[in-house]
Design a protein around this motif. Structure first.
Motif, PDB file in Angstrom:
ATOM      1  N   MET A  96       0.823  -1.185   0.000  1.00  0.00           N
ATOM      2  CA  MET A  96       0.000   0.000   0.000  1.00  0.00           C
ATOM      3  C   MET A  96       0.858   1.236   0.000  1.00  0.00           C
ATOM      4  SD  MET A  96      -2.405   1.467   2.838  1.00  0.00           S
ATOM      5  CE  MET A  96      -0.925   2.258   3.366  1.00  0.00           C
ATOM      6  N   LYS A  97       0.506   2.233  -0.813  1.00  0.00           N
ATOM      7  CA  LYS A  97       1.319   3.425  -0.922  1.00  0.00           C
ATOM      8  C   LYS A  97       0.594   4.602  -0.303  1.00  0.00           C
ATOM      9  CE  LYS A  97       3.948   2.068  -4.946  1.00  0.00           C
ATOM     10  NZ  LYS A  97       4.488   2.496  -6.228  1.00  0.00           N
ATOM     11  N   ILE A  98       1.344   5.454   0.345  1.00  0.00           N
ATOM     12  CA  ILE A  98       0.805   6.702   0.851  1.00  0.00           C
ATOM     13  C   ILE A  98       1.440   7.838   0.051  1.00  0.00           C
ATOM     14  CG2 ILE A  98       0.553   8.205   2.852  1.00  0.00           C
ATOM     15  CD1 ILE A  98      -1.064   5.662   3.017  1.00  0.00           C
ATOM     16  N   ASP A  99       2.697   8.102   0.272  1.00  0.00           N
ATOM     17  CA  ASP A  99       3.447   9.089  -0.497  1.00  0.00           C
ATOM     18  C   ASP A  99       4.831   8.530  -0.780  1.00  0.00           C
ATOM     19  OD1 ASP A  99       1.908  11.409  -0.998  1.00  0.00           O
ATOM     20  OD2 ASP A  99       1.952  11.860   1.147  1.00  0.00           O
ATOM     21  N   PRO A 100       5.406   8.826  -1.932  1.00  0.00           N
ATOM     22  CA  PRO A 100       6.752   8.332  -2.235  1.00  0.00           C
ATOM     23  C   PRO A 100       7.765   8.791  -1.207  1.00  0.00           C
ATOM     24  CG  PRO A 100       5.704   9.199  -4.208  1.00  0.00           C
ATOM     25  CD  PRO A 100       4.817   9.567  -3.045  1.00  0.00           C
ATOM     26  N   GLU A 101       7.520   9.963  -0.569  1.00  0.00           N
ATOM     27  CA  GLU A 101       8.473  10.484   0.396  1.00  0.00           C
ATOM     28  C   GLU A 101       8.419   9.742   1.722  1.00  0.00           C
ATOM     29  OE1 GLU A 101       6.063  12.113  -0.985  1.00  0.00           O
ATOM     30  OE2 GLU A 101       6.750  13.886  -2.058  1.00  0.00           O
TER      31      GLU A 101
ATOM     32  N   ASP B  13      -1.483  -6.166  -2.329  1.00  0.00           N
ATOM     33  CA  ASP B  13      -1.663  -7.223  -1.339  1.00  0.00           C
ATOM     34  C   ASP B  13      -1.008  -8.533  -1.765  1.00  0.00           C
ATOM     35  OD1 ASP B  13      -3.555  -5.723   0.416  1.00  0.00           O
ATOM     36  OD2 ASP B  13      -4.734  -5.718  -1.422  1.00  0.00           O
ATOM     37  N   HIS B  14      -0.549  -9.273  -0.785  1.00  0.00           N
ATOM     38  CA  HIS B  14       0.087 -10.565  -1.035  1.00  0.00           C
ATOM     39  C   HIS B  14      -0.466 -11.587  -0.039  1.00  0.00           C
ATOM     40  CE1 HIS B  14       2.949  -8.519  -3.663  1.00  0.00           C
ATOM     41  NE2 HIS B  14       3.065  -7.617  -2.709  1.00  0.00           N
ATOM     42  N   PRO B  15      -1.332 -12.500  -0.501  1.00  0.00           N
ATOM     43  CA  PRO B  15      -1.880 -12.602  -1.864  1.00  0.00           C
ATOM     44  C   PRO B  15      -2.914 -11.509  -2.119  1.00  0.00           C
ATOM     45  CG  PRO B  15      -2.983 -14.158  -0.459  1.00  0.00           C
ATOM     46  CD  PRO B  15      -1.897 -13.542   0.390  1.00  0.00           C
ATOM     47  N   PRO B  16      -3.310 -11.306  -3.376  1.00  0.00           N
ATOM     48  CA  PRO B  16      -4.287 -10.268  -3.690  1.00  0.00           C
ATOM     49  C   PRO B  16      -5.614 -10.427  -2.946  1.00  0.00           C
ATOM     50  CG  PRO B  16      -3.160 -10.924  -5.683  1.00  0.00           C
ATOM     51  CD  PRO B  16      -2.730 -11.889  -4.608  1.00  0.00           C
ATOM     52  N   THR B  17      -5.999 -11.651  -2.592  1.00  0.00           N
ATOM     53  CA  THR B  17      -7.265 -11.875  -1.880  1.00  0.00           C
ATOM     54  C   THR B  17      -7.201 -11.441  -0.426  1.00  0.00           C
ATOM     55  OG1 THR B  17      -6.562 -14.163  -1.534  1.00  0.00           O
ATOM     56  CG2 THR B  17      -8.090 -13.752  -3.341  1.00  0.00           C
ATOM     57  N   PHE B  18      -6.053 -10.919   0.001  1.00  0.00           N
ATOM     58  CA  PHE B  18      -5.938 -10.419   1.364  1.00  0.00           C
ATOM     59  C   PHE B  18      -6.933  -9.294   1.636  1.00  0.00           C
ATOM     60  CE2 PHE B  18      -3.847  -7.387   4.364  1.00  0.00           C
ATOM     61  CZ  PHE B  18      -3.873  -8.191   5.500  1.00  0.00           C
ATOM     62  N   VAL B  19      -7.458  -8.655   0.590  1.00  0.00           N
ATOM     63  CA  VAL B  19      -8.406  -7.564   0.783  1.00  0.00           C
ATOM     64  C   VAL B  19      -9.702  -8.052   1.420  1.00  0.00           C
ATOM     65  CG1 VAL B  19      -7.513  -6.181  -1.112  1.00  0.00           C
ATOM     66  CG2 VAL B  19      -9.409  -7.756  -1.541  1.00  0.00           C
ATOM     67  N   ASN B  20     -10.002  -9.336   1.350  1.00  0.00           N
ATOM     68  CA  ASN B  20     -11.281  -9.847   1.814  1.00  0.00           C
ATOM     69  C   ASN B  20     -11.361  -9.984   3.326  1.00  0.00           C
ATOM     70  OD1 ASN B  20     -12.926 -10.711  -0.754  1.00  0.00           O
ATOM     71  ND2 ASN B  20     -10.804 -11.279  -1.142  1.00  0.00           N
ATOM     72  N   ASN B  21     -12.463  -9.472   3.880  1.00  0.00           N
ATOM     73  CA  ASN B  21     -12.831  -9.673   5.287  1.00  0.00           C
ATOM     74  C   ASN B  21     -11.819  -9.144   6.292  1.00  0.00           C
ATOM     75  OD1 ASN B  21     -15.145 -11.165   4.414  1.00  0.00           O
ATOM     76  ND2 ASN B  21     -13.786 -12.901   4.055  1.00  0.00           N
TER      77      ASN B  21
ATOM     78  N   LEU C  21     -21.633  -3.132   7.065  1.00  0.00           N
ATOM     79  CA  LEU C  21     -22.281  -2.620   5.862  1.00  0.00           C
ATOM     80  C   LEU C  21     -21.297  -2.412   4.727  1.00  0.00           C
ATOM     81  CD1 LEU C  21     -24.640   0.054   7.465  1.00  0.00           C
ATOM     82  CD2 LEU C  21     -25.259  -2.227   6.641  1.00  0.00           C
ATOM     83  N   VAL C  22     -20.088  -2.053   5.066  1.00  0.00           N
ATOM     84  CA  VAL C  22     -19.058  -1.733   4.080  1.00  0.00           C
ATOM     85  C   VAL C  22     -17.762  -2.410   4.492  1.00  0.00           C
ATOM     86  CG1 VAL C  22     -17.643   0.126   3.126  1.00  0.00           C
ATOM     87  CG2 VAL C  22     -20.086   0.494   3.455  1.00  0.00           C
ATOM     88  N   GLU C  23     -17.091  -3.057   3.546  1.00  0.00           N
ATOM     89  CA  GLU C  23     -15.781  -3.658   3.801  1.00  0.00           C
ATOM     90  C   GLU C  23     -14.745  -2.923   2.973  1.00  0.00           C
ATOM     91  OE1 GLU C  23     -13.271  -7.832   3.466  1.00  0.00           O
ATOM     92  OE2 GLU C  23     -15.273  -7.696   2.590  1.00  0.00           O
ATOM     93  N   TYR C  24     -13.598  -2.682   3.572  1.00  0.00           N
ATOM     94  CA  TYR C  24     -12.578  -1.869   2.931  1.00  0.00           C
ATOM     95  C   TYR C  24     -11.500  -2.708   2.259  1.00  0.00           C
ATOM     96  CZ  TYR C  24     -14.673   2.141   5.106  1.00  0.00           C
ATOM     97  OH  TYR C  24     -15.562   3.128   5.453  1.00  0.00           O
ATOM     98  N   PHE C  25     -11.230  -2.393   0.983  1.00  0.00           N
ATOM     99  CA  PHE C  25     -10.101  -2.948   0.270  1.00  0.00           C
ATOM    100  C   PHE C  25      -8.953  -1.941   0.398  1.00  0.00           C
ATOM    101  CE2 PHE C  25     -13.084  -5.347  -2.907  1.00  0.00           C
ATOM    102  CZ  PHE C  25     -13.536  -6.137  -1.876  1.00  0.00           C
ATOM    103  N   ASP C  26      -8.198  -1.713  -0.679  1.00  0.00           N
ATOM    104  CA  ASP C  26      -7.058  -0.798  -0.617  1.00  0.00           C
ATOM    105  C   ASP C  26      -7.427   0.609  -1.079  1.00  0.00           C
ATOM    106  OD1 ASP C  26      -5.050  -2.550   0.292  1.00  0.00           O
ATOM    107  OD2 ASP C  26      -4.907  -3.423  -1.711  1.00  0.00           O
ATOM    108  N   SER C  27      -6.856   1.607  -0.425  1.00  0.00           N
ATOM    109  CA  SER C  27      -6.925   2.992  -0.876  1.00  0.00           C
ATOM    110  C   SER C  27      -5.494   3.501  -0.963  1.00  0.00           C
ATOM    111  CB  SER C  27      -7.726   3.839   0.107  1.00  0.00           C
ATOM    112  OG  SER C  27      -7.831   5.161  -0.350  1.00  0.00           O
ATOM    113  N   VAL C  28      -5.129   4.037  -2.116  1.00  0.00           N
ATOM    114  CA  VAL C  28      -3.749   4.452  -2.349  1.00  0.00           C
ATOM    115  C   VAL C  28      -3.723   5.794  -3.057  1.00  0.00           C
ATOM    116  CG1 VAL C  28      -2.831   2.100  -2.417  1.00  0.00           C
ATOM    117  CG2 VAL C  28      -3.698   3.140  -4.514  1.00  0.00           C
ATOM    118  N   GLY C  29      -2.562   6.428  -3.048  1.00  0.00           N
ATOM    119  CA  GLY C  29      -2.427   7.705  -3.724  1.00  0.00           C
ATOM    120  C   GLY C  29      -1.000   7.966  -4.137  1.00  0.00           C
ATOM    121  N   GLU C  30      -0.835   8.769  -5.195  1.00  0.00           N
ATOM    122  CA  GLU C  30       0.486   9.136  -5.701  1.00  0.00           C
ATOM    123  C   GLU C  30       0.411  10.491  -6.389  1.00  0.00           C
ATOM    124  OE1 GLU C  30       3.213   5.331  -7.089  1.00  0.00           O
ATOM    125  OE2 GLU C  30       2.003   6.406  -8.571  1.00  0.00           O
ATOM    126  N   PRO C  31       1.526  11.215  -6.436  1.00  0.00           N
ATOM    127  CA  PRO C  31       1.576  12.423  -7.267  1.00  0.00           C
ATOM    128  C   PRO C  31       1.300  12.075  -8.727  1.00  0.00           C
ATOM    129  CG  PRO C  31       3.425  12.385  -5.744  1.00  0.00           C
ATOM    130  CD  PRO C  31       2.771  11.031  -5.662  1.00  0.00           C
TER     131      PRO C  31
END
Length: 278
Positions: A1-6, A163-171, A179-189
Motif C-alpha cells: 500500500m502506498k501513501i506518499d513516495p516520500e 496485497d500478497h496474496p491479492p485476496t488479502f483484501v477480503n474480510n 455494511l461496508v468492507e474496505y479494500f485498498d486505498s492508495v495515492g500518488e503524485p
C-alpha cells in the motif's frame, strides 16, 4: 500500500490506522452472473441534506442506484458537465470521472496482476482514473466463484496488487454494522502540483449508493458500483510543490445510503477509524 513516495515504509498498525490506507468491500450477491466491465460515477459533488438525502441531481436516489442488475452493463463515467472543482483548504478536486477499460484489456491486466490465478476471476469494475501517475492509470476489481475479490491497479495493460496474496483484501476490515468492507486505498503524485487518489471495496445488499468525501470538504462524489463492489478515484490540484503529507490532508471517507436515500454509514463516524483505535 502506498501513501506518499516520500514516506518511509510504515508499520502495519500505521498503515491500517488511516482511512487512506484502505477502501471498502461487500457480500457477493449473484456475482457469478455479472459481466459488467465499468460502473457509473460522476465528477459532480453531492452534499447530504436532511435525513442524508442528497441535494443534487447527480446523487438523487434514482440516479444514485448505480449498481446494475446481474448481467447488465453500465456506461461511461464521464460527467454530464465540466469536471469538479470543489476546493478545501490546500487542495482542489479537479476530476472524479472514470472511463471504461475494454474487456480484453481488463483480462490482460488481471493476468499480469494475478498470474495463474487470473482464470478464476472475472472483472466487475474496470476503469481508467481521471489522472495518471507513474504507476497507475486505472484499476480492475474482480471476483471469483467463491465471492473473493481482488483489486488490481493498472498501468496500460499491466496490473499490480498492493496485497500478497491479492485476496488479502477480503474480510479484513468491516465498517460499523458490517455494511461496508474496505479494500485498498492508495495515492500518488500525478505530475507537478497534481495528485491521484483511488480505492475500492464492497457493500452489503441493503446499500443502494456509495459516495466519497475528501478531507474536511463536505462534498460527496458518487463511487462506481457494480457486481457488489465499488471503486472511487479523484484527481487533485495541490499547488506546487504538493504538500509532503498531502495524502492525509485529502483522506477519503466512504458514505453509504439505502434505497430511500438515508445515510446508513459514515466512515468519519466509525469508531474503528478514531485516533488510537488501530
Amino acid at each position: 500500500m502506498k501513501i506518499d513516495p516520500e514516506d518511509k515504509p510504515a508499520s502495519f498498525a500505521r498503515r491500517w490506522g488511516l482511512p487512506l490506507g484502505i477502501a471498502a468491500g461487500v457480500a457477493a450477491a449473484s456475482v457469478a452472473a455479472v459481466t459488467v466491465f465499468s460502473g457509473q460515477g460522476a465528477a459532480q459533488p453531492a452534499r447530504a441534506g436532511s435525513g442524508g438525502r442528497a441535494t443534487s441531481a447527480a446523487a438523487s436516489p434514482s440516479a444514485g442506484r448505480v449498481s446494475p442488475p446481474a448481467g447488465a452493463g453500465t456506461g461511461s463515467t464521464r460527467p454530464s458537465s465540466p469536471s469538479a472543482s470543489a476546493t478545501s483548504g490546500t487542495f482542489t478536486v479537479t476530476g472524479t470521472a472514470t472511463t471504461p477499460i475494454a474487456p480484453g484489456t481488463a483480462t490482460k491486466i488481471l493476468a499480469s496482476c494475478l498470474g495463474s490465478d487470473a482464470s478464476g476471476y472475472h472483472a466487475v469494475i474496470a476503469v481508467r482514473t481521471p489522472a495518471a501517475t507513474t504507476d497507475w492509470d486505472g484499476a480492475v476489481i474482480a471476483v471469483d466463484s467463491a465471492g473473493q475479490y481482488v483489486q488490481c491497479e493498472a498501468k496500460g495493460e499491466k496490473g499490480s496488487s498492493q496485497d500478497h496474496p491479492p485476496t488479502f483484501v477480503n474480510n479484513r476490515l468491516w465498517g460499523t454494522g458490517h455494511l461496508v468492507e474496505y479494500f485498498d486505498s492508495v495515492g500518488e503524485p500525478a505530475g507537478s502540483g497534481r495528485y491521484l487518489s483511488l480505492g475500492a471495496g464492497h457493500y452489503t445488499s441493503g446499500i443502494a449508493k456509495i459516495t466519497v468525501s475528501y478531507g474536511e470538504d463536505a462534498a460527496e462524489y458518487p463511487a462506481v458500483m457494480a457486481g457488489g463492489a465499488f471503486f472511487y478515484s479523484a484527481a487533485f490540484s495541490t499547488g506546487t510543490p504538493a504538500p509532503k503529507y498531502f495524502s492525509a490532508t485529502a483522506t477519503p471517507y466512504v458514505h453509504a445510503y439505502d434505497a430511500a436515500g438515508k445515510e446508513v454509514y459514515d466512515q468519519k463516524k466509525d469508531p474503528q477509524f478514531a485516533a488510537g483505535s488501530q
